[in-house]
Design a protein around this motif. Structure first.
Motif, short mmCIF file in Angstrom:
data_model
loop_
_atom_site.label_atom_id
_atom_site.label_comp_id
_atom_site.label_asym_id
_atom_site.label_seq_id
_atom_site.Cartn_x
_atom_site.Cartn_y
_atom_site.Cartn_z
N SER A 1 0.82 -1.21 0.00
CA SER A 1 0.00 0.00 0.00
C SER A 1 0.85 1.26 0.00
O SER A 1 0.55 2.22 -0.73
N VAL A 2 1.93 1.27 0.78
CA VAL A 2 2.79 2.46 0.82
C VAL A 2 3.51 2.63 -0.52
O VAL A 2 3.61 3.76 -1.04
N SER B 1 1.10 3.99 -3.00
CA SER B 1 0.83 5.41 -2.75
C SER B 1 1.95 6.30 -3.27
O SER B 1 1.70 7.36 -3.87
N LEU C 1 3.10 7.90 5.73
CA LEU C 1 2.27 6.88 5.08
C LEU C 1 2.45 5.51 5.72
O LEU C 1 1.49 4.74 5.85
N GLN D 1 -0.56 3.25 7.35
CA GLN D 1 -0.88 1.93 6.80
C GLN D 1 -0.54 0.81 7.78
O GLN D 1 -1.21 -0.23 7.80
#
Length: 293
Positions: free
Chosen positions: A134-135, A138, A227, A231
């Motif tokens: 996810s990071v 992003s 971030l 997360q």
């Protein structure tokens, strides 16, 4: 070239000296290197895939030409600052993948040894993989590309992403015996949740302050840290605890305990048999002594 082979070296050396041509390099009376500049279709700041495609195209062409060239000139190669940067990016990319694999492997080993549960270890790896994915997604969405600063920050990201979920795993496995998974999840959430939330709030606060610094590295590191903590909180509070509450083990250390009991019982049985043998020997020796007496 329409020049006699025996006179080629002398002619081209004389020409390069007369015209100050630096692409002809000679040693004594023999030409050693001929440099031919060419224009590449890719620039150093192009995406990695574009540079990789151009590199493979040029490299394949040179390999084909060298294969059919005479033995005296079949060592041609090419070089460019654009491809130096491509090679650097390749190394950084492989290092990033390697660091992620090492972090996941090390985390799995530590969690397995501390929790003694294969199921909880799997849940942790899923949660950590979620944080990394996810990071990274992003950052790509924000237009980041892999560079020196990004690779350093990426290694830090991997270490931070492991922290929260490890605490929840330890708390979940801390209750002894056969305890319902919902009770274990509630226990982990109540006893570890406030501390993890406090750590997340303080880390996010410090990252927010660093976002307004002037040094580029601090800005990039602050964004990655910001971030990652968000997360990691989602991964631990939602991903991990949801899996643990739905399909988590009621007795996480069951297999480890049974294996430990089996090993201990085997060892104790061997010790008892050894003691019985010694007692029998001592009785026989005492009877022998009485007989001689």
């Amino acid at each position: 070239m329409p020049v006699d082979e025996n006179n080629f070296d002398a002619c081209i050396i004389a020409w390069s000296q007369a015209t100050n041509e630096m692409n002809i390099l000679a040693k004594g009376s023999k030409v050693e290197v001929v440099t031919i500049p060419f224009t590449s279709r890719a620039s150093f700041d192009d995406p990695f895939d574009v540079l990789e495609g151009e590199w493979n195209t040029v490299d394949n062409w040179f390999s084909k030409q060298n294969a059919g060239a005479p033995s005296t000139v079949n060592g041609a190669f090419f070089s460019s600052a654009d491809f130096w940067w491509y090679d650097t990016n390749t190394s950084m990319l492989s290092t990033a993948y390697g660091s992620a694999a090492i972090a996941l492997s090390a985390a799995a080993i530590v969690i397995l040894l501390s929790s003694r549960s294969l199921v909880l270890t799997f849940f942790c790896i899923v949660a950590i993989a979620y944080v990394l994915t996810s990071v990274t997604a992003s950052l790509v969405g924000l237009g980041w590309t892999l560079g020196f600063l990004e690779s350093i920050c990426f290694a830090i990201l991997i270490g931070v992403s492991v922290d929260f979920v490890v605490h929840f795993t330890h708390a979940y496995a801390l209750l002894p015996g056969d305890t319902n998974r919902s009770i274990r999840t509630k226990y982990a959430l109540i006893h570890m949740g406030p501390s993890i939330l406090a750590a997340a709030v303080t880390t996010i606060s410090s990252a927010t302050i660093m976002l307004f610094t002037i040094v580029i590295f601090f800005q990039k590191f602050a964004l990655i840290l910001f971030l990652t903590v968000i997360q990691a909180s989602v991964g631990s509070f939602i991903v991990f605890l949801t899996m643990a509450d739905c399909v988590g083990p009621n007795e996480p250390t069951y297999l480890a305990d049974k294996l430990s009991e089996a090993v201990c019982s085997t060892k104790s049985g061997q010790d008892e048999s050894g003691q019985t043998g010694n007692i029998g020997k001592s009785e026989k020796s005492s009877e022998s002594d009485e007989f001689h007496a």
